[in-house]
Design a protein around this motif. Structure first.
Motif, PDB file in Angstrom:
ATOM      1  N   SER A  24     -19.393 -52.067  37.424  1.00 32.71           N
ATOM      2  CA  SER A  24     -20.823 -51.868  37.644  1.00 32.71           C
ATOM      3  C   SER A  24     -21.415 -51.114  36.448  1.00 32.71           C
ATOM      4  O   SER A  24     -20.692 -50.525  35.647  1.00 32.71           O
ATOM      5  CB  SER A  24     -21.039 -51.056  38.924  1.00 32.71           C
ATOM      6  N   GLN A  30     -22.910 -48.322  36.393  1.00 35.25           N
ATOM      7  CA  GLN A  30     -22.565 -46.905  36.477  1.00 35.25           C
ATOM      8  C   GLN A  30     -21.145 -46.660  35.978  1.00 35.25           C
ATOM      9  O   GLN A  30     -20.886 -45.692  35.250  1.00 35.25           O
ATOM     10  CB  GLN A  30     -22.709 -46.403  37.920  1.00 35.25           C
ATOM     11  N   GLU A  31     -20.212 -47.545  36.350  1.00 32.41           N
ATOM     12  CA  GLU A  31     -18.829 -47.383  35.896  1.00 32.41           C
ATOM     13  C   GLU A  31     -18.729 -47.571  34.386  1.00 32.41           C
ATOM     14  O   GLU A  31     -18.017 -46.818  33.699  1.00 32.41           O
ATOM     15  CB  GLU A  31     -17.928 -48.385  36.615  1.00 32.41           C
ATOM     16  N   LEU A  71     -21.066 -47.061  32.135  1.00 33.08           N
ATOM     17  CA  LEU A  71     -21.655 -45.904  31.473  1.00 33.08           C
ATOM     18  C   LEU A  71     -20.722 -44.706  31.509  1.00 33.08           C
ATOM     19  O   LEU A  71     -20.612 -43.952  30.526  1.00 33.08           O
ATOM     20  CB  LEU A  71     -22.999 -45.546  32.142  1.00 33.08           C
ATOM     21  N   ALA A  72     -20.024 -44.531  32.635  1.00 30.16           N
ATOM     22  CA  ALA A  72     -19.065 -43.429  32.728  1.00 30.16           C
ATOM     23  C   ALA A  72     -17.937 -43.608  31.720  1.00 30.16           C
ATOM     24  O   ALA A  72     -17.511 -42.643  31.064  1.00 30.16           O
ATOM     25  CB  ALA A  72     -18.524 -43.342  34.149  1.00 30.16           C
ATOM     26  N   GLU A  83     -27.910 -48.384  29.513  1.00 35.51           N
ATOM     27  CA  GLU A  83     -28.780 -47.564  30.356  1.00 35.51           C
ATOM     28  C   GLU A  83     -30.141 -48.222  30.538  1.00 35.51           C
ATOM     29  O   GLU A  83     -30.704 -48.237  31.640  1.00 35.51           O
ATOM     30  CB  GLU A  83     -28.940 -46.174  29.723  1.00 35.51           C
ATOM     31  N   HIS A 110     -29.714 -51.141  32.842  1.00 37.17           N
ATOM     32  CA  HIS A 110     -29.577 -50.664  34.223  1.00 37.17           C
ATOM     33  C   HIS A 110     -30.929 -50.225  34.783  1.00 37.17           C
ATOM     34  O   HIS A 110     -31.264 -50.512  35.953  1.00 37.17           O
ATOM     35  CB  HIS A 110     -28.580 -49.513  34.267  1.00 37.17           C
ATOM     36  N   GLU A 164     -32.855 -51.847  37.976  1.00 35.45           N
ATOM     37  CA  GLU A 164     -33.331 -51.105  39.136  1.00 35.45           C
ATOM     38  C   GLU A 164     -34.825 -51.325  39.347  1.00 35.45           C
ATOM     39  O   GLU A 164     -35.296 -51.456  40.485  1.00 35.45           O
ATOM     40  CB  GLU A 164     -33.042 -49.615  38.949  1.00 35.45           C
TER      41      GLU A 164
END
Length: 239
Positions: A23, A25-26, A28-29, A99, A102, A106
């Motif tokens: 995903s 978020q993953e 980006l982490a 980012e 993403h 959203e």
């Protein structure tokens, strides 16, 4: 196993693999972890470069071979440091792009939710019914305005009488009142007393209204005659 090895060997979670990819978020982490690891590697290389410079200065021309080896190691560390700088720039660019993607995702998702909500709200709305409703509202507003205008107009009670006749009657009543007032006026009575006389002139005579301005002896002349009679009587008595 290093963090880089885990990243390139697909150390993702089973859930990410089941979905066919990580995903946002993953991802980006992971990118932030890689940036942190490369930043630490930069610090390590900068420390080694300073150390090799110190070794080269220490040996100098006394131990030329050792000094040259130290300078070669410093060059390799500097080359690695430049590579890490380029890698960090690429990762930073990729992270910012991810980012932004993403964020856009959203935003589009929320806009899609809003569009579905609007569609659900408009499901029970018929444009024809809305037009009819607006027409009814307009008609009722017109009726309300007519009622308001009718109420605010002056009531025309008694308009069947002729205004000219009423004015003529009013003038007659005013003339009657004027004539009655003239009849009630009384003229002042003529004064009964005589006017005072002025020195060197004859006394004013008395005029009565009953004798129609017939001249009568005035009181002053009569009194003077009485005085003269009294003087004659006294003169005769004294002689």
């Amino acid at each position: 196993m290093s963090k880089i090895s885990k990243f390139f060997k697909g150390g993702g979670s089973a859930a990410s693999k089941g979905r066919g990819g990580p995903s946002p978020q993953e991802a980006l982490a992971r990118l932030r972890e890689t940036e942190e690891m490369l930043s630490k590697k930069q610090e390590y290389l900068e420390t080694r470069i300073e150390r090799e410079l110190a070794v080269a200065r220490q040996h100098g021309t006394k131990n030329k071979r050792a000094a040259l080896q130290a300078l070669k190691r410093k060059k390799r560390y500097e080359k690695q440091l430049n590579q890490i700088d380029g890698t960090l720039s690429t990762i930073e660019f990729q992270r910012e792009a991810l980012e932004n993607s993403h964020t856009n995702t959203e935003v589009l998702k929320n806009m899609g939710y809003a569009a579905q909500a609007m569609k659900k709200v408009h499901e029970n709305m018929d444009l024809n019914k809305i037009d009819d409703l607006m027409q009814d509202i307009t008609e009722q507003q017109d009726v309300a305005q007519e009622i308001s205008d009718a109420i605010s107009n002056r009531a025309a009670f008694g308009d069947e009488f002729d205004e000219d006749e009423l004015m003529a009657e009013l003038e007659e009543l005013e003339q009657e009142e004027l004539n009655k007032g003239m009849r009630d006026v009384r003229l002042p009575s003529v004064p009964s007393t005589s006017l005072p006389s002025r020195p060197g002139k004859m006394p004013a005579c008395h005029f009565t209204f009953k004798t129609f301005l017939m001249i009568k002896p005035c009181s002053t002349t009569r009194k003077r005659a009485e005085d003269e009679d009294e003087m004659k009587k006294l003169a005769a008595w004294a002689s």
